[in-house]
Write an enzyme that holds these catalytic residues in place. Structure first.
Site, short mmCIF file in Angstrom:
data_model
loop_
_atom_site.label_atom_id
_atom_site.label_comp_id
_atom_site.label_asym_id
_atom_site.label_seq_id
_atom_site.Cartn_x
_atom_site.Cartn_y
_atom_site.Cartn_z
N ASP A 1 46.09 10.50 101.50
CA ASP A 1 47.03 11.47 102.07
C ASP A 1 48.40 11.45 101.41
O ASP A 1 49.42 11.73 102.03
CB ASP A 1 47.19 11.24 103.60
N GLU A 2 48.43 11.14 100.14
CA GLU A 2 49.70 11.04 99.41
C GLU A 2 50.27 12.41 99.05
O GLU A 2 51.41 12.50 98.57
CB GLU A 2 49.51 10.23 98.12
N LYS B 1 47.99 14.67 97.30
CA LYS B 1 47.22 14.99 96.08
C LYS B 1 46.91 16.48 96.00
O LYS B 1 46.97 17.08 94.93
CB LYS B 1 45.91 14.19 96.05
N GLY C 1 40.90 15.40 103.08
CA GLY C 1 41.56 16.60 103.58
C GLY C 1 42.79 16.81 102.73
O GLY C 1 43.76 16.08 102.85
N HIS C 2 42.69 17.76 101.80
CA HIS C 2 43.78 18.00 100.85
C HIS C 2 44.46 19.31 101.22
O HIS C 2 43.85 20.37 101.16
CB HIS C 2 43.24 18.04 99.42
N GLN D 1 40.87 10.20 98.72
CA GLN D 1 41.30 8.92 99.31
C GLN D 1 42.40 8.31 98.42
O GLN D 1 43.17 9.05 97.84
CB GLN D 1 40.13 7.95 99.51
N LEU E 1 59.76 12.90 99.61
CA LEU E 1 61.08 12.28 99.59
C LEU E 1 61.92 12.84 100.73
O LEU E 1 62.69 12.13 101.39
CB LEU E 1 61.77 12.56 98.24
N THR F 1 59.55 17.59 97.31
CA THR F 1 60.51 17.61 98.42
C THR F 1 60.11 18.56 99.54
O THR F 1 60.94 18.95 100.35
CB THR F 1 61.90 18.02 97.89
P1 GDP Z 1 46.17 14.54 100.34
O1 GDP Z 1 44.97 14.14 101.13
O2 GDP Z 1 46.62 13.48 99.39
O3 GDP Z 1 46.00 15.87 99.65
O4 GDP Z 1 47.36 14.73 101.39
P2 GDP Z 1 47.25 15.48 102.83
O5 GDP Z 1 47.16 16.93 102.59
O6 GDP Z 1 46.21 14.86 103.68
O7 GDP Z 1 48.63 15.06 103.46
C1 GDP Z 1 49.84 15.36 102.85
C2 GDP Z 1 50.67 16.24 103.80
O8 GDP Z 1 52.00 16.28 103.37
C3 GDP Z 1 50.21 17.69 103.83
O9 GDP Z 1 50.43 18.21 105.10
C4 GDP Z 1 51.13 18.35 102.80
O10 GDP Z 1 51.32 19.73 103.06
C5 GDP Z 1 52.39 17.59 103.02
N1 GDP Z 1 53.25 17.43 101.82
C6 GDP Z 1 52.90 17.24 100.53
N2 GDP Z 1 53.99 17.00 99.77
C7 GDP Z 1 55.05 17.07 100.60
C8 GDP Z 1 56.45 16.86 100.42
O11 GDP Z 1 56.94 16.57 99.35
N3 GDP Z 1 57.24 16.96 101.55
C9 GDP Z 1 56.72 17.25 102.77
N4 GDP Z 1 57.57 17.32 103.81
N5 GDP Z 1 55.41 17.44 102.97
C10 GDP Z 1 54.58 17.34 101.91
P1 IMO Z 2 42.29 12.02 101.44
O1 IMO Z 2 41.48 12.43 100.24
C1 IMO Z 2 43.19 8.83 104.29
C2 IMO Z 2 39.81 6.34 105.57
C3 IMO Z 2 39.32 6.44 107.00
C4 IMO Z 2 38.83 5.02 107.23
C5 IMO Z 2 38.23 4.66 105.86
C6 IMO Z 2 36.73 4.81 105.77
O2 IMO Z 2 42.65 13.15 102.33
O3 IMO Z 2 43.45 11.20 101.01
P2 IMO Z 2 35.12 6.92 105.62
O4 IMO Z 2 34.90 8.05 106.58
O5 IMO Z 2 35.57 7.36 104.27
O6 IMO Z 2 33.96 5.98 105.54
O7 IMO Z 2 36.33 6.06 106.28
O8 IMO Z 2 38.86 5.51 104.91
N1 IMO Z 2 39.85 7.63 104.84
C7 IMO Z 2 40.99 8.26 104.51
N2 IMO Z 2 42.27 7.98 104.80
N3 IMO Z 2 42.90 9.87 103.50
C8 IMO Z 2 41.62 10.16 103.18
O9 IMO Z 2 41.27 11.14 102.30
C9 IMO Z 2 40.58 9.35 103.73
N4 IMO Z 2 39.23 9.36 103.63
C10 IMO Z 2 38.80 8.29 104.30
O10 IMO Z 2 40.38 6.78 107.87
O11 IMO Z 2 39.92 4.17 107.45
MG MG Z 3 44.36 13.95 103.13
#
Ligand code: GDP
Ligand code: IMO
Ligand code: MG
Length: 432
Positions: free
Chosen positions: A13-14, A16, A40-41, A222, A330, A412
């Site tokens: 959830d960085e 990506k 979940g991207h 992940q 940030l 940002t």
């Molecule tokens: P992913 O799984 O690495 O693609 O990340 P997720 O989508 O699960 O979670 C990142 C969340 O942060 C999402 O809701 C994005 O819309 C949001 N996001 C991404 N970059 C930024 C940022 O620089 N600032 C803020 N406030 N939100 C961001």
């Molecule tokens: P994205 O791509 C954050 C975590 C789950 C659990 C562990 C194992 O959006 O960054 P699983 O269902 O894969 O066997 O669960 O990994 N996990 C994630 N945490 N972002 C994800 O994906 C994740 N996909 C799995 O919460 O701790």
């Molecule tokens: Mg995610």
């Protein structure tokens, strides 16, 4: 040639999805190499929000090819649902998507097996996403999985399904659970027929594309700390999320990769169970969760929040060989008077030089913090590094010095344009 890997440097959830979508403009193909619909991207384009689970984030750019590689585990029902959702939003998915004929299929019994494991009082509860990911990879490694190439051939699939069904029913019965319903085979034969036109030899496709001068971006799901080998085992996912997995998970040869880019939040989060040395279980954790809207994009679970963990980042930088780091969110730190950074770990009073392999040790480490000044001028939406408040720039520089990796881009806000690529950085070279 400039083919890059973009992957998570922390526990997922960085951001990506945002980053891959942003840079996919400069690439011809975006390929996922592992994981499944546990990912979940999130991508925002104007007022539209997309949450991509199985389909690479490049799908949102018209004319780009999105590839689901052999290392991904595909739930056919989830895939069709995602395709239909995107099509309703006007995206030409069927002409832009190729699915590996060697990718393994998730079937309903995988979720059943996962439930048994997660509910068992004698086993460690991982806090998985309940998508059947782990059991599908177990079957793959156990050499009893079903691959796309067989799934789309009705006779082959029916025979393979019959051969594993009895085993899975016996397991379900032993745990007092109802086995998969009777119409599974028919439903999945129907799904297979709909998926068949998109199934290709994607390893061949990718290597030919490189030969023809096309540019490929490999999208990790992940994060490295959830990698089956390098993560906080057993609190990990069941695939190779780190850079090494990008080649095995697509069939693209290691000699074709020009760079590896890590994505990290300016702080850190984790979903599910497992050790988390820099977790902020106080008001700060709550404040970050609110400001960063830190709730799972797939499961809606609140994410655990904490301070930037430099030893962890040094470790993930080492196993991935990051050429550059992209620092996201940030802006979430805007308004904090001071910011803590975990600069080291102590275990039993001694400073650790390496990431402990035992989760119990990682759970016991005492984080060593350094506190740095925050900033009052908001960075939210900023697009110029020079225009950031001095304390925010100092913070970025501090993280760079601690991790020994350049920060090539700062994000940002969730939107495409709320981003700055640092001029002269290695990242700028890799994506231009
Ligand atoms: P992913 O799984 O690495 O693609 O990340 P997720 O989508 O699960 O979670 C990142 C969340 O942060 C999402 O809701 C994005 O819309 C949001 N996001 C991404 N970059 C930024 C940022 O620089 N600032 C803020 N406030 N939100 C961001
Ligand atoms: P994205 O791509 C954050 C975590 C789950 C659990 C562990 C194992 O959006 O960054 P699983 O269902 O894969 O066997 O669960 O990994 N996990 C994630 N945490 N972002 C994800 O994906 C994740 N996909 C799995 O919460 O701790
Ligand atoms: Mg995610």
């Amino acid at each position: 040639m400039s083919n890059i890997i973009v992957l998570g440097a922390q526990w997922g959830d960085e951001g990506k999805g945002k980053i891959v979508d942003l840079f996919s403009e400069r690439f011809d193909i975006v390929a996922r190499y592992q994981g499944g619909h546990n990912a979940g991207h999130t991508v925002y384009i104007g007022s539209n929000k997309y949450i991509l689970k199985l389909i690479p984030s490049g799908i949102l750019r018209p004319g780009k090819l999105a590839v689901i590689g052999n290392g991904v585990v595909v739930d056919p029902a989830a895939l069709m649902e995602e395709i239909e959702t995107l099509e309703r939003a006007g995206i030409d998915v069927r002409n832009q998507l190729a699915i590996s004929n060697r990718a393994h299929v998730i079937l309903p019994y995988h979720r059943l097996v996962e439930r048994i494991s997660e509910d068992s009082p004698d086993r460690v509860k991982i806090g998985t996403t309940s998508r059947g990911i782990g059991p599908a990879y177990e079957d793959k490694v156990g050499r009893r999985g079903i691959r796309m190439a067989d799934f789309i051939e009705p006779k082959a699939f029916s025979a393979l399904y019959a051969s594993v069904r009895r085993d899975k029913q016996a397991v379900a019965k032993a745990f007092g659970l109802a086995a998969a319903d009777e119409d599974v085979l028919d439903r999945y034969l129907d799904l297979a027929a709909r998926i068949r036109p998109m199934v290709k030899d994607t390893a061949l496709l990718l290597n030919r594309a490189v030969r023809d001068g096309k540019r490929i971006m490999l999208e990790g799901a992940q994060g490295t700390m959830l990698d089956i080998d390098h993560g906080t085992y057993p609190f990990v996912t069941s695939s190779s999320a780190a850079a090494g997995g990008a080649c095995t998970g697509t069939g693209l040869a290691p000699t074709r990769i020009s760079g590896v880019v890590g994505v990290s939040k300016a702080y850190i989060t984790r979903v599910g169970a497992g050790p988390f040395p820099s977790e902020a279980s106080d008001d700060y954790g709550e404040r970050i969760r609110k400001a960063g809207n830190e709730f799972g994009s797939v499961t809606g679970r609140p994410r655990r929040c904490g301070w930037f963990d430099a030893p962890l980042l040094r470790y993930t930088a080492a196993v991935n060989g990051f050429d550059s780091l992209i620092l996201t969110k940030l802006d979430v730190l805007d308004g904090l008077s001071e910011i803590k950074v975990c600069v080291g770990y102590k275990l039993n009073g001694s400073v650790l030089d390496e990431m402990p392999p035992r989760v119990q040790d990682l759970a016991d480490v005492e984080p060593v913090y350094q506190t740095v000044p925050g900033w009052t001028t908001p960075t939210h939406g900023a697009t110029s590094y020079e225009a950031l408040p001095a304390a925010a720039r100092d913070y970025v520089k501090f993280l760079e010095s601690l991790t020994e990796v350049e920060v090539g881009c700062v994000s940002t806000g969730p939107e495409r344009n709320q981003t700055m690529v640092i001029r002269g950085s290695r990242l700028e070279q890799l994506v231009s």
